[in-house]
Write a protein that holds these residues in place. Structure first.
Motif, PDB file in Angstrom:
ATOM      1  N   ALA A 113       2.756 137.838 -11.186  1.00  0.00           N
ATOM      2  CA  ALA A 113       3.673 138.743 -10.794  1.00  0.00           C
ATOM      3  C   ALA A 113       4.755 138.638  -9.459  1.00  0.00           C
ATOM      4  O   ALA A 113       5.604 139.180  -9.505  1.00  0.00           O
ATOM      5  CB  ALA A 113       2.501 139.908 -10.024  1.00  0.00           C
ATOM      6  N   ASP A 114       4.393 137.475  -8.797  1.00  0.00           N
ATOM      7  CA  ASP A 114       5.364 137.059  -7.850  1.00  0.00           C
ATOM      8  C   ASP A 114       6.487 136.327  -8.656  1.00  0.00           C
ATOM      9  O   ASP A 114       7.406 135.781  -7.787  1.00  0.00           O
ATOM     10  CB  ASP A 114       4.644 135.979  -6.916  1.00  0.00           C
ATOM     11  N   HIS A 115       6.407 135.958  -9.835  1.00  0.00           N
ATOM     12  CA  HIS A 115       7.517 135.461 -10.528  1.00  0.00           C
ATOM     13  C   HIS A 115       8.245 136.438 -11.504  1.00  0.00           C
ATOM     14  O   HIS A 115       8.951 135.788 -12.420  1.00  0.00           O
ATOM     15  CB  HIS A 115       7.003 133.909 -11.372  1.00  0.00           C
ATOM     16  N   VAL A 116       8.154 137.567 -11.309  1.00  0.00           N
ATOM     17  CA  VAL A 116       8.669 138.437 -12.069  1.00  0.00           C
ATOM     18  C   VAL A 116      10.349 138.545 -12.012  1.00  0.00           C
ATOM     19  O   VAL A 116      11.004 138.854 -12.914  1.00  0.00           O
ATOM     20  CB  VAL A 116       8.314 139.845 -11.821  1.00  0.00           C
ATOM     21  N   ASP A 117      10.777 137.844 -10.923  1.00  0.00           N
ATOM     22  CA  ASP A 117      12.174 137.648 -10.789  1.00  0.00           C
ATOM     23  C   ASP A 117      12.852 136.580 -11.695  1.00  0.00           C
ATOM     24  O   ASP A 117      14.143 136.397 -12.083  1.00  0.00           O
ATOM     25  CB  ASP A 117      12.667 137.416  -9.519  1.00  0.00           C
ATOM     26  N   ALA A 119      13.829 134.651 -15.447  1.00  0.00           N
ATOM     27  CA  ALA A 119      14.391 135.197 -16.795  1.00  0.00           C
ATOM     28  C   ALA A 119      13.248 135.704 -17.567  1.00  0.00           C
ATOM     29  O   ALA A 119      13.396 136.643 -18.382  1.00  0.00           O
ATOM     30  CB  ALA A 119      15.213 134.169 -17.425  1.00  0.00           C
ATOM     31  N   PHE A 120      12.221 135.074 -17.472  1.00  0.00           N
ATOM     32  CA  PHE A 120      11.009 135.336 -18.415  1.00  0.00           C
ATOM     33  C   PHE A 120       9.936 135.910 -17.570  1.00  0.00           C
ATOM     34  O   PHE A 120       8.678 136.135 -18.148  1.00  0.00           O
ATOM     35  CB  PHE A 120      10.419 133.991 -19.193  1.00  0.00           C
ATOM     36  N   GLY A 121      10.027 136.445 -16.687  1.00  0.00           N
ATOM     37  CA  GLY A 121       9.024 137.083 -15.587  1.00  0.00           C
ATOM     38  C   GLY A 121       8.454 138.142 -16.301  1.00  0.00           C
ATOM     39  O   GLY A 121       7.087 138.401 -16.088  1.00  0.00           O
ATOM     40  N   LEU A 122       9.080 139.200 -17.036  1.00  0.00           N
ATOM     41  CA  LEU A 122       8.340 140.229 -17.400  1.00  0.00           C
ATOM     42  C   LEU A 122       7.317 139.728 -18.529  1.00  0.00           C
ATOM     43  O   LEU A 122       6.278 140.192 -18.851  1.00  0.00           O
ATOM     44  CB  LEU A 122       9.235 141.413 -17.823  1.00  0.00           C
ATOM     45  N   TYR A 123       7.632 138.998 -19.138  1.00  0.00           N
ATOM     46  CA  TYR A 123       7.013 138.295 -20.473  1.00  0.00           C
ATOM     47  C   TYR A 123       5.904 137.869 -19.863  1.00  0.00           C
ATOM     48  O   TYR A 123       4.467 137.898 -20.245  1.00  0.00           O
ATOM     49  CB  TYR A 123       7.716 137.216 -21.189  1.00  0.00           C
ATOM     50  N   LEU A 124       5.930 137.019 -18.794  1.00  0.00           N
ATOM     51  CA  LEU A 124       4.759 136.258 -17.839  1.00  0.00           C
ATOM     52  C   LEU A 124       3.889 137.248 -17.384  1.00  0.00           C
ATOM     53  O   LEU A 124       2.544 137.143 -17.607  1.00  0.00           O
ATOM     54  CB  LEU A 124       5.430 135.386 -16.905  1.00  0.00           C
TER      55      LEU A 124
END
Length: 377
Positions: A113-117, A119-124
């Motif tokens: 969730a902390d990497h949502v920024d 390019a693939f954040g939402l996929y993560l």
């Protein structure tokens, strides 16, 4: 869990948390696509670039699938994507068992969730949602072939369930076990795999490991059915599972997903301005409880999520977009057919999903689990 939970429930929780329709769709699609991305492939571009991918799932009843017999594959697919170790117990095999809402699972989903920024954040976030949700259904089983996963079939007891749905799911289970028996005892790929192991003088423990049970195969799809209350005994020491109330456990999982999606929504809104007001979990809880207790096959359960969405139960009055498993797969086929320049891939959903999957696999195996003293691969 199945499509009703990994896609439709995930979308509903994200939408209720205030995420935009587009962001909900990406998160929910990625969550379900973890189960549908069952083949590792590659594409080479005319400019010299290449994309290699790895499977995030294998289908246990597919007798053509040799990957499920490969201990290395179990550690790179089943463990990080479907049976995240809970690190409880003393023996290594015990610590590999999935535990609902475990500390490793909480740390994993917060990290993503902390990497949502990215390019693939939402996929993560979608992949994290899949793995986290699975801890609420797969708990008590591990993602490697293990004697500890074996269950006394005669001990399985289904409680308080109407006769028609009991007949339906027991019939599905019977077919599952028939295919599983054929897979294990008569699969030519297993024989080939064992022969290769012997030919190459590989570690015999790897071959012996195949004699165990993988994941929750010994109890078929019972852990995946939200409405089911049931119990069983493990073969090892006749250990009782205790009563497993799937609807109560899944409800807790939905609440936790709603919480993390509210956190993600705040991050996305801060960075992009996207998002809405959202609804509290208390507002949607009774609707979610009703859906989870719906005694029906997968499509019937999907219909229950759709009906609730159209009625405004999650703060929206529109149906959840239908899930089509070929949507992202068609993007991959287009890349393979029209592979002139690699930069054509960068903005596709399928490429971003594969980036997120690679990040997740490496994070779990090389960062998260070693912090808990667990070496998987």
């Amino acid at each position: 869990m199945q499509t009703d939970m990994h896609y439709y429930a995930t979308y509903a929780m994200a939408r209720a948390a205030g995420l935009s329709e587009e962001d909900c769709y990406l998160i929910a699609y990625a969550a379900q696509f973890v189960d549908d991305n069952a083949a590792g492939e590659f594409v080479e571009f005319d400019d010299g670039a290449r994309i290699d991918t790895e499977a995030t799932a294998h289908h246990p009843v597919d007798i053509k699938n040799v990957g499920q017999f490969d201990p290395e594959d179990q550690r790179k697919v089943w463990v990080p994507f479907h049976f995240l170790p809970g690190n409880e117990g003393v023996e290594y095999s015990e610590r590999l068992r999935c535990v609902k809402d475990s500390l490793p699972a909480q740390e994993m989903i917060q990290n993503h969730a902390d990497h949502v920024d990215k390019a693939f954040g939402l996929y993560l976030v979608g992949i994290a949602a899949h793995v986290y949700a699975d801890t609420f259904s797969h708990y008590g089983f591990s993602g490697i072939s293990s004697e500890g996963n074996k269950v006394d079939q005669n001990s399985i007891e289904l409680r308080d369930i109407d006769a028609p749905i009991r007949e339906y799911i027991e019939g599905k289970a019977e077919k599952f076990f028939e295919k599983e028996t054929a897979r294990v005892e008569g699969n030519p790929f297993k024989k080939l795999y064992n022969a290769i192991c012997r030919k190459l003088d590989m570690v015999q423990a790897s071959v012996a490991e195949l004699g165990g049970a993988l994941g929750h195969g010994p109890v078929a799809t019972y852990p995946d059915r939200p409405f089911l209350t049931w119990q069983f005994n493990y073969e090892r020491e006749n250990q009782a599972s205790g009563v497993r109330n799937n609807s109560a456990t899944f409800l807790d999982g939905c609440k936790k997903l709603h919480q993390i999606f509210a956190y993600v929504k705040a991050r996305v809104e801060r960075d992009t301005g996207r998002g809405g007001s959202g609804k509290s979990f208390e507002y949607i809880q009774s609707s979610v409880e009703t859906i989870l207790k719906t005694e029906a096959g997968k499509q019937g359960r999907i219909d229950a999520w759709q009906k609730a969405a159209r009625s405004g139960a999650f703060g929206i009055t529109a149906p959840i977009p239908e899930y089509h498993h070929n949507h992202w797969k068609s993007q991959w086929e287009d890349l393979k057919a029209n592979h002139t320049r690699s930069n054509q891939a960068i903005d596709t959903d399928i490429f971003k999903f594969y980036c997120a999957a690679a990040y997740h696999r490496n994070y779990v195996i090389r960062d998260l689990l070693p912090k808990y003293g667990l070496i998987i691969d």
